[in-house]
Design an enzyme around this catalytic site. Sequence first.
Site, mmCIF file in Angstrom:
data_model
loop_
_atom_site.group_PDB
_atom_site.id
_atom_site.type_symbol
_atom_site.label_atom_id
_atom_site.label_comp_id
_atom_site.label_asym_id
_atom_site.label_seq_id
_atom_site.Cartn_x
_atom_site.Cartn_y
_atom_site.Cartn_z
ATOM 1 N N GLY A 157 6.031 23.833 -10.133
ATOM 2 C CA GLY A 157 6.617 22.493 -10.176
ATOM 3 C C GLY A 157 5.819 21.444 -9.407
ATOM 4 N N LYS A 163 -2.090 3.724 -6.835
ATOM 5 C CA LYS A 163 -1.681 3.541 -5.434
ATOM 6 C C LYS A 163 -2.795 2.886 -4.610
ATOM 7 C CE LYS A 163 1.263 7.634 -5.865
ATOM 8 N NZ LYS A 163 1.222 9.111 -5.783
ATOM 9 N N GLY A 201 5.141 8.121 -1.282
ATOM 10 C CA GLY A 201 6.529 8.573 -1.127
ATOM 11 C C GLY A 201 7.206 8.045 0.115
ATOM 12 N N VAL A 230 3.966 3.966 -3.160
ATOM 13 C CA VAL A 230 2.760 4.555 -2.568
ATOM 14 C C VAL A 230 3.139 5.585 -1.506
ATOM 15 C CG1 VAL A 230 0.603 4.104 -1.351
ATOM 16 C CG2 VAL A 230 1.495 2.394 -2.930
#
Lengths: 435, 435
Positions: free
Chosen positions: A187, A205, A134, A132
Site C-alpha cells: 500500500g 510540491k 503531509g 506539501v
Amino acid sequence: MKPINVGLLGIGTVGGGTFTVLKRNEEEITRRAGRPIRITTVADKNLELARSVAGEGVKLTDDAFSVVTDPEIDIVVELIGGYGVARELVMKAIENGKHVVTANKALLAVHGNEIFAAAQKKGVMVAFEAAVAGGIPIIKALREGLSANRIQWLAGIINGTTNFILSEMRDKGLPFAEVLKEAQALGYAEADPTFDIEGVDAAHKATLMASIAFGVPVQFDKTYVEGITKLEAADIKYAEQLGYRIKLLGIARRREQGIELRVHPTLIPAKRLIANVEGAMNAVLVQGDAVGATLYYGKGAGAEPTASAVIADLVDVTRLHTADPEHRVPHLAFQPDQISELPVLPIDEVETSYYLRLHVEDKPGVLADVTRILADQSISIDAMLQREPEEGEAQTDIIILTHLTIEKNMNAAIAKIESLDAVTGKVVRLRLENL
Amino acid sequence: MKPINVGLLGIGTVGGGTFTVLKRNEEEITRRAGRPIRITTVADKNLELARSVAGEGVKLTDDAFSVVTDPEIDIVVELIGGYGVARELVMKAIENGKHVVTANKALLAVHGNEIFAAAQKKGVMVAFEAAVAGGIPIIKALREGLSANRIQWLAGIINGTTNFILSEMRDKGLPFAEVLKEAQALGYAEADPTFDIEGVDAAHKATLMASIAFGVPVQFDKTYVEGITKLEAADIKYAEQLGYRIKLLGIARRREQGIELRVHPTLIPAKRLIANVEGAMNAVLVQGDAVGATLYYGKGAGAEPTASAVIADLVDVTRLHTADPEHRVPHLAFQPDQISELPVLPIDEVETSYYLRLHVEDKPGVLADVTRILADQSISIDAMLQREPEEGEAQTDIIILTHLTIEKNMNAAIAKIESLDAVTGKVVRLRLENL
C-alpha cells in the site's frame, strides 16, 4: 462563540481522516481556535460511504457545486484532487466568497497563479499546508517561520512512495521493478504509480515550495522532472561505497541568473541527517542566509497526518476569516504586487556535481582519454573508483564523482566520452549535491 | 505604507544580528511584511557599541525606560535577558500598549503567566519564537502547525553547549571537565557555564514548550532539572555498546494523571534521527496523535539564527498589530480562558526506562540478588551487559537496561541494591527513552 461551518468535498482517505481527527480532538481544537469548527456538509459521489464516515447530523450531497454556493458554508475543504472538477469547484467557491483549504498540489502547481489571483481579488484565503509533505508544517515554516531570511535553497524528500522504494532497494539490494511490486502490495504505491515514480508528484510540491521561498509565480511547466524508474541497484551500491545515498530530491535554488527548479535522483553524503530519512517519511532541508540550515521531518502522507495539516489550516482560516486581508499572510509568502520575475533556468544551465558510471574495456589509456575530455570541459574530478574486473572479464566499471559544473558542459563531455571506442554503451549520469 | 517602528533594548550578540539581518534583507522582508520594519531607537548602557552597530539615523539612549514609553514606538524588542530590569521593561512596555518581541526564555519561564495576562488585558502581543531553539520555528510549529493534534509528548535537544560537550565526549572519549574547557576556548560555552551545564537553560525552554503543547500555565518551579556535570565517559561508552547515545533532553509528556516535565541526560536509540544531532545543533521531536512524530532541526543559538526568529516575530506582529485580538494566535496556543489545570507530576511519579551501572565484586550470586530486587519492584530487565574483569581484577561493572517503571520504584530498588555487600559505591542511574 458561533461555530465555523465547513463544507467538505470528497470523503476519501484524507477526508475521512479529517472527520476523525476533528471529532476526536474537538475539545482541544476548540480550546485553541476559540470557536468550534464543524463539518456541516459533505459532498461525495458515494453517498453511502459519506454516510458511514460522517454519521448523523451532517448534510450529505452528491452535488459538490451546491456546497460551494451554500450561504451557510464559511470554508470549503477541497479533497477531490486533480485539475478537472476540483479547479471549477475551487474557483466557484472563491467566486462565492468562501475560503478554501486544499491538499491538491497538482491543482495549485498548475493553476495556482489563477487561483491565488482570484482569491486575492475576492479577499478570501486559499490555504494549502496539506499539499506539501503531509503533516509537516513546511508551508508555514517557509512562509512565516523563516520570513527574515533570504532563502538560498531547499531540498526535500517529498514523495514517500519513492523514498520507500529507494530505501528498500538499498537495504535489500533489489532492482526497482521488484521493490515497486512490494510497495504496491504494502500500500505504499498506488496501482498506477506513474505520478510518484516519475517524479511528477514531487515536482508539484517542489514548484509550490519554490514559489513561497523565492516569491516567484507557480511554474510547474518549467520544472525539470526525472523519476527513479531507470535507477539501477548497481549505482545505489557504488554510491554507498563512496559514502553517498541516493534520494529523489525536489530542489529549488536561487542563483543570480535565475532559479533552479528540479526533481531527480540525487547522491547526497550519507552522514547528512536528511540522507538518513528512510521508508515513507518526508523531510525538507532549507538553507536561509540568517538561520543557516533547518530541517523539517515527518510523515508526508496518510489519512491523519494529512488531516493534521488540513485542520491546522482550518484553525488559521477560522482565526483570520473576518480579519482585513492585510492582516493575513500572503498566499505565496510575498505580497501579491511583490512577486519576482526571476526566471526558472533550463536544466542545461543548472550547476551541480555529478556521478558518472562508465562501462569500459579494461585496457591502458581509457582513463587518460576520459579525464582529458572532462578537463577540456573544465570539469574537475572529486573522486574515482574502478571496479576490479573479475577473472577473465575484459570490461569493468569506472565511477567518477565531479566537482560543480554546468549541466550543458557535462552533456558535452558525456557525448564525447560515449564516442570513445573503449567505452561501451551509455554513460550513467546522476546528479550529486553536497547540501 | 507607513513603516513600523521598533525600539531595540540591548545591542549584544542577538541585537547586533537583528540589526544586520533586518538591514541586509530589508527588501525581501518588506516584500513579505507589506511594510518596512525599522529599528528607530536602540537602548544600551554601552552607547559607543550601540553607535558602532546601529550607524547613523538611529536614535540611541542609555535609558531603556524612555523607549518603552515612547509614543513613536510600535514594537519593543527585549534582548537584555535575565529576570530583573528586563521584567520591569517588558511590563512597562505592555502597560504602554507596545507589542513585545523577546528572546528571554528565563523571564518567560519564570514570570510568563503574569506577563501574558498583562498583555492579554492590554490587547498586545508578546512574541517569543527566539526564546526556544534559536532559529528553528518550533514555537510556530507547536502553536499553529500542529493545532489539530493532541500533543502526546515532545523531547528536545535545546541547549547547544551541552550537546556540543556530549558529542565531543563521545567522539574523543574525554571526560566532562576537559571537554568543557575546550568548549569554553571555542566559544561554545560561556565563562560561567552553570545555566547550560546544569540544565537550567534547557529547562526554561522545555517549560515554555510544555505550556504551548498542553495548554498549561508556565511552571518552571515544578520542572525537574538535572545537568550533565556528573556524566562519566564510561557510561557514554557503555551506552554506545548497547546501541544508545546520551543526550541532554528536555522532555514534556502528557499522562492521564498529569504532565511530566523534566530535563536530564537521557539514553536514546542511536538509530533515531534525533540521536544523530551533533555538535551545537538543536532539534525537537514532537509526537501528535494525528501527525505522528515530526522533527525540527537547526541552529539553536548564535547572532543571526536567533535574529531570524526575532524578525519572524516582528513580521507576524507587524501583520497583526492593528487586528482584533481574537484574530491573533493566543500566547500559549490555547485561549486564555481555556488553560488546563492538569498538574505537573513530581519526579517520583515519572514513568521511564533506566540504565543502571553497578560496580560489583566478581563472585557468584550477585546478579541473582540484583535481579531479585528489581523483580520485587516489578521492574523488568530489557538488556544486560557485564564487563569481563581484567586479569586479577576482583571487581567489574554490570550494566542493566530496564523496561518502563515509575521512578519511585526504581529509587527503592537502587537503595536496596546499594545495600548489598557485593555492590561497591553508588549505582549510576540514567533515564532511557525509546522515543
